[in-house]
Design a protein around this motif. Structure first.
Motif, PDB file in Angstrom:
ATOM      1  N   ASP A 142     -48.374  18.844 -31.711  1.00 18.85           N
ATOM      2  CA  ASP A 142     -49.421  18.866 -32.733  1.00 18.85           C
ATOM      3  C   ASP A 142     -49.195  17.693 -33.679  1.00 18.85           C
ATOM      4  O   ASP A 142     -48.052  17.377 -34.027  1.00 18.85           O
ATOM      5  CB  ASP A 142     -49.382  20.178 -33.510  1.00 18.85           C
ATOM      6  CG  ASP A 142     -49.820  21.373 -32.674  1.00 18.85           C
ATOM      7  OD1 ASP A 142     -50.509  21.160 -31.657  1.00 18.85           O
ATOM      8  OD2 ASP A 142     -49.447  22.506 -33.031  1.00 18.85           O
ATOM      9  N   GLY A 143     -50.255  17.047 -34.077  1.00 25.97           N
ATOM     10  CA  GLY A 143     -50.137  15.911 -34.979  1.00 25.97           C
ATOM     11  C   GLY A 143     -50.740  14.654 -34.377  1.00 25.97           C
ATOM     12  O   GLY A 143     -51.308  14.675 -33.279  1.00 25.97           O
ATOM     13  N   GLY A 144     -50.637  13.567 -35.126  1.00 25.37           N
ATOM     14  CA  GLY A 144     -51.267  12.322 -34.738  1.00 25.37           C
ATOM     15  C   GLY A 144     -50.635  11.660 -33.530  1.00 25.37           C
ATOM     16  O   GLY A 144     -49.471  11.886 -33.205  1.00 25.37           O
ATOM     17  N   VAL A 145     -51.444  10.817 -32.865  1.00 21.97           N
ATOM     18  CA  VAL A 145     -51.009  10.082 -31.683  1.00 21.97           C
ATOM     19  C   VAL A 145     -51.256   8.597 -31.916  1.00 21.97           C
ATOM     20  O   VAL A 145     -52.375   8.188 -32.254  1.00 21.97           O
ATOM     21  CB  VAL A 145     -51.778  10.534 -30.425  1.00 21.97           C
ATOM     22  CG1 VAL A 145     -51.355   9.707 -29.214  1.00 21.97           C
ATOM     23  CG2 VAL A 145     -51.563  12.019 -30.171  1.00 21.97           C
ATOM     24  N   LEU A 146     -50.214   7.797 -31.735  1.00 20.64           N
ATOM     25  CA  LEU A 146     -50.353   6.347 -31.785  1.00 20.64           C
ATOM     26  C   LEU A 146     -50.186   5.819 -30.357  1.00 20.64           C
ATOM     27  O   LEU A 146     -49.132   5.999 -29.743  1.00 20.64           O
ATOM     28  CB  LEU A 146     -49.304   5.717 -32.698  1.00 20.64           C
ATOM     29  CG  LEU A 146     -49.306   4.177 -32.774  1.00 20.64           C
ATOM     30  CD1 LEU A 146     -50.615   3.664 -33.380  1.00 20.64           C
ATOM     31  CD2 LEU A 146     -48.104   3.675 -33.577  1.00 20.64           C
ATOM     32  N   VAL A 147     -51.244   5.212 -29.830  1.00 18.48           N
ATOM     33  CA  VAL A 147     -51.186   4.610 -28.508  1.00 18.48           C
ATOM     34  C   VAL A 147     -50.984   3.110 -28.707  1.00 18.48           C
ATOM     35  O   VAL A 147     -51.829   2.440 -29.297  1.00 18.48           O
ATOM     36  CB  VAL A 147     -52.467   4.871 -27.698  1.00 18.48           C
ATOM     37  CG1 VAL A 147     -52.370   4.207 -26.324  1.00 18.48           C
ATOM     38  CG2 VAL A 147     -52.705   6.369 -27.556  1.00 18.48           C
ATOM     39  N   VAL A 148     -49.867   2.606 -28.237  1.00 19.48           N
ATOM     40  CA  VAL A 148     -49.529   1.188 -28.426  1.00 19.48           C
ATOM     41  C   VAL A 148     -49.865   0.441 -27.142  1.00 19.48           C
ATOM     42  O   VAL A 148     -49.288   0.706 -26.090  1.00 19.48           O
ATOM     43  CB  VAL A 148     -48.044   1.006 -28.777  1.00 19.48           C
ATOM     44  CG1 VAL A 148     -47.725  -0.466 -28.999  1.00 19.48           C
ATOM     45  CG2 VAL A 148     -47.699   1.827 -30.017  1.00 19.48           C
ATOM     46  N   GLY A 149     -50.803  -0.498 -27.266  1.00 18.11           N
ATOM     47  CA  GLY A 149     -51.289  -1.232 -26.105  1.00 18.11           C
ATOM     48  C   GLY A 149     -52.748  -0.904 -25.887  1.00 18.11           C
ATOM     49  O   GLY A 149     -53.087   0.239 -25.559  1.00 18.11           O
ATOM     50  N   CYS A 168     -48.268   1.954 -23.908  1.00 20.68           N
ATOM     51  CA  CYS A 168     -49.129   1.428 -22.849  1.00 20.68           C
ATOM     52  C   CYS A 168     -49.100  -0.094 -22.932  1.00 20.68           C
ATOM     53  O   CYS A 168     -50.141  -0.760 -22.957  1.00 20.68           O
ATOM     54  CB  CYS A 168     -50.545   1.962 -22.989  1.00 20.68           C
ATOM     55  SG  CYS A 168     -50.655   3.762 -22.852  1.00 20.68           S
ATOM     56  N   THR A 169     -47.895  -0.611 -23.010  1.00 19.75           N
ATOM     57  CA  THR A 169     -47.674  -2.031 -23.272  1.00 19.75           C
ATOM     58  C   THR A 169     -47.436  -2.844 -22.000  1.00 19.75           C
ATOM     59  O   THR A 169     -46.903  -3.957 -22.051  1.00 19.75           O
ATOM     60  CB  THR A 169     -46.479  -2.196 -24.226  1.00 19.75           C
ATOM     61  OG1 THR A 169     -45.437  -1.271 -23.854  1.00 19.75           O
ATOM     62  CG2 THR A 169     -46.889  -1.886 -25.649  1.00 19.75           C
ATOM     63  N   GLY A 170     -47.811  -2.283 -20.869  1.00 20.80           N
ATOM     64  CA  GLY A 170     -47.704  -3.021 -19.627  1.00 20.80           C
ATOM     65  C   GLY A 170     -46.346  -2.878 -18.959  1.00 20.80           C
ATOM     66  O   GLY A 170     -45.465  -2.155 -19.431  1.00 20.80           O
ATOM     67  N   PHE A 171     -46.197  -3.592 -17.880  1.00 20.89           N
ATOM     68  CA  PHE A 171     -44.976  -3.545 -17.082  1.00 20.89           C
ATOM     69  C   PHE A 171     -44.466  -4.958 -16.836  1.00 20.89           C
ATOM     70  O   PHE A 171     -45.214  -5.923 -16.952  1.00 20.89           O
ATOM     71  CB  PHE A 171     -45.245  -2.868 -15.729  1.00 20.89           C
ATOM     72  CG  PHE A 171     -45.569  -1.415 -15.837  1.00 20.89           C
ATOM     73  CD1 PHE A 171     -44.623  -0.450 -15.539  1.00 20.89           C
ATOM     74  CD2 PHE A 171     -46.832  -0.986 -16.237  1.00 20.89           C
ATOM     75  CE1 PHE A 171     -44.910   0.896 -15.640  1.00 20.89           C
ATOM     76  CE2 PHE A 171     -47.139   0.359 -16.337  1.00 20.89           C
ATOM     77  CZ  PHE A 171     -46.161   1.300 -16.036  1.00 20.89           C
ATOM     78  N   ARG A 172     -43.209  -5.028 -16.515  1.00 23.30           N
ATOM     79  CA  ARG A 172     -42.631  -6.322 -16.146  1.00 23.30           C
ATOM     80  C   ARG A 172     -41.959  -6.186 -14.787  1.00 23.30           C
ATOM     81  O   ARG A 172     -41.516  -5.103 -14.405  1.00 23.30           O
ATOM     82  CB  ARG A 172     -41.629  -6.792 -17.199  1.00 23.30           C
ATOM     83  CG  ARG A 172     -40.428  -5.885 -17.405  1.00 23.30           C
ATOM     84  CD  ARG A 172     -39.525  -6.442 -18.502  1.00 23.30           C
ATOM     85  NE  ARG A 172     -38.386  -5.573 -18.790  1.00 23.30           N
ATOM     86  CZ  ARG A 172     -37.255  -5.586 -18.121  1.00 23.30           C
ATOM     87  NH1 ARG A 172     -37.101  -6.415 -17.093  1.00 23.30           N
ATOM     88  NH2 ARG A 172     -36.262  -4.785 -18.445  1.00 23.30           N
ATOM     89  N   PRO A 173     -41.882  -7.289 -14.058  1.00 23.64           N
ATOM     90  CA  PRO A 173     -41.218  -7.226 -12.756  1.00 23.64           C
ATOM     91  C   PRO A 173     -39.732  -6.937 -12.928  1.00 23.64           C
ATOM     92  O   PRO A 173     -39.131  -7.265 -13.948  1.00 23.64           O
ATOM     93  CB  PRO A 173     -41.439  -8.636 -12.177  1.00 23.64           C
ATOM     94  CG  PRO A 173     -42.490  -9.256 -13.014  1.00 23.64           C
ATOM     95  CD  PRO A 173     -42.423  -8.609 -14.354  1.00 23.64           C
ATOM     96  N   ASP A 174     -39.138  -6.331 -11.926  1.00 21.53           N
ATOM     97  CA  ASP A 174     -37.701  -6.054 -11.956  1.00 21.53           C
ATOM     98  C   ASP A 174     -37.119  -6.367 -10.578  1.00 21.53           C
ATOM     99  O   ASP A 174     -37.071  -5.513  -9.694  1.00 21.53           O
ATOM    100  CB  ASP A 174     -37.449  -4.597 -12.329  1.00 21.53           C
ATOM    101  CG  ASP A 174     -35.959  -4.278 -12.425  1.00 21.53           C
ATOM    102  OD1 ASP A 174     -35.152  -5.224 -12.389  1.00 21.53           O
ATOM    103  OD2 ASP A 174     -35.608  -3.093 -12.543  1.00 21.53           O
TER     104      ASP A 174
END
Length: 333
Positions: free
Chosen positions: A126-133, A249-255
């Motif tokens: 319960d409470g606010g949601v911050l979606v980054v990206g 939701c800031t993307g992915f990088r190769p590994d």
């Protein structure tokens, strides 16, 4: 299980390409041509594909290291060892979530999830949601979260396509766009070579959820998230966000750190031409974004690169000898 990389994504995920353009070579996608397959439909398709062609997949095997010994490739997987004359790395274009180091400083009471861990809003407190990206993943997840939570979407505006996914205009324009993406935007054409670096560095515009729809759902757009203060995320404008949930939701990088061979550039990306590593004969990559063209990392486009790599394998002479396929004069798969 085959397809689990898809089953592990969020429940409502759908492809942005219609089923007509989501098939691997030799087997159509079992869905209406104009529909947009779901996460589970894609996973089931991959499983059925492997079964149809009798592909000898070994489950539960994680390769820890790829090296070379005595002119052969050696793959270490736990206590197991595999040797091969040819290795095709098909581990995907995006393997590891790109999460900033300051995420560790957030209050442990804040629920933190990334795109590989988020399934649906039932996981949220319960409470606010911050979606980054604020790309497609962030926009879709924010839109979904806003149904039961006050939601903020953090990041720069990536723009949006003028045509809505699934609309009549989209159905009309997709065939010519797919032709251009598959046959013109490739490393074999001047325009493709010009577009490639821009595509690799660029951000994809929103396709399914539009800015007006986000606003109507109550999603508030805010600047980038740049740090932490007293356990709470801080925005670029100095605001401190008192939220109960933060979705990365800031993307992915190769590994490719497990590839213990001198075939990676300074950014850890493979050095290749159309998937063929010239400096390491017998080593190949498929499935990378814009490997040879704009559709290289898509289900409907990877077959072109796979065919090219298969032809190279068939024609190669390990230890000075043609492969069995080349000796028999068989066409490349």
């Amino acid at each position: 299980r085959i397809g689990d990389a898809w089953r592990g994504r969020w429940d409502s995920l759908r492809l942005f390409t219609p089923a007509r353009y989501a098939a691997l070579p030799g087997m159509r996608f079992p869905a209406p041509a104009r529909s947009y397959p779901s996460r589970d439909e894609v996973a089931d398709y991959l499983e059925a594909y492997a079964a149809r062609f009798g592909l000898p997949v070994q489950h539960g095997v994680r390769v820890d290291r790829l090296s070379e010994d005595g002119g052969r490739f050696v793959l270490a997987a736990g206590g197991r060892r595999f040797e091969a004359d040819h290795v095709v790395v098909a581990s995907g274009a995006y393997q590891r979530p790109r999460i900033p180091a300051f995420a560790a400083e957030l209050d442990p009471g804040i629920v933190q999830l990334d795109c590989t861990g988020y399934r649906n809003p039932s996981q949220l407190r319960d409470g606010g949601v911050l979606v980054v990206g604020a790309g497609n993943s962030g926009a879709e997840i924010a839109f979904e979260a806003a149904r039961g939570h006050q939601t903020w979407l953090s990041g720069p505006d990536t723009g949006h396509l003028p045509v809505r996914t699934g609309s009549a205009w989209d159905r009309l324009l997709t065939p010519p766009f797919w032709f251009v993406a598959s046959h013109v935007l490739t490393v074999a054409t001047p325009v493709g070579r010009m577009v490639r670096p821009k595509a690799l560095a660029g951000r994809a515009p929103l396709e399914r959820v539009r800015p007006k729809e986000l606003a109507a759902a109550g999603v508030q757009r805010v600047p980038r998230t740049v740090g932490v203060r007293d356990g709470a995320p801080v925005l670029e404008d100095g605001r401190v966000m008192e939220v109960a949930n933060l979705l990365w939701c800031t993307g992915f990088r190769p590994d490719f750190g497990w590839v213990d061979l001198p075939v990676l550039d300074q950014d850890g990306l493979p050095l290749h031409h159309r998937g063929v590593v010239g400096s390491q004969p017998g080593l190949y990559f498929v499935g990378l974004f814009f490997l040879s063209g704009f559709t290289s990392s898509l289900l409907g486009g990877v077959g072109t690169d796979a065919g090219h790599v298969a032809a190279q394998i068939a024609a190669r002479r390990p230890n000075g000898r043609p492969t069995a396929q080349a000796l028999a004069g068989s066409p490349a798969p």
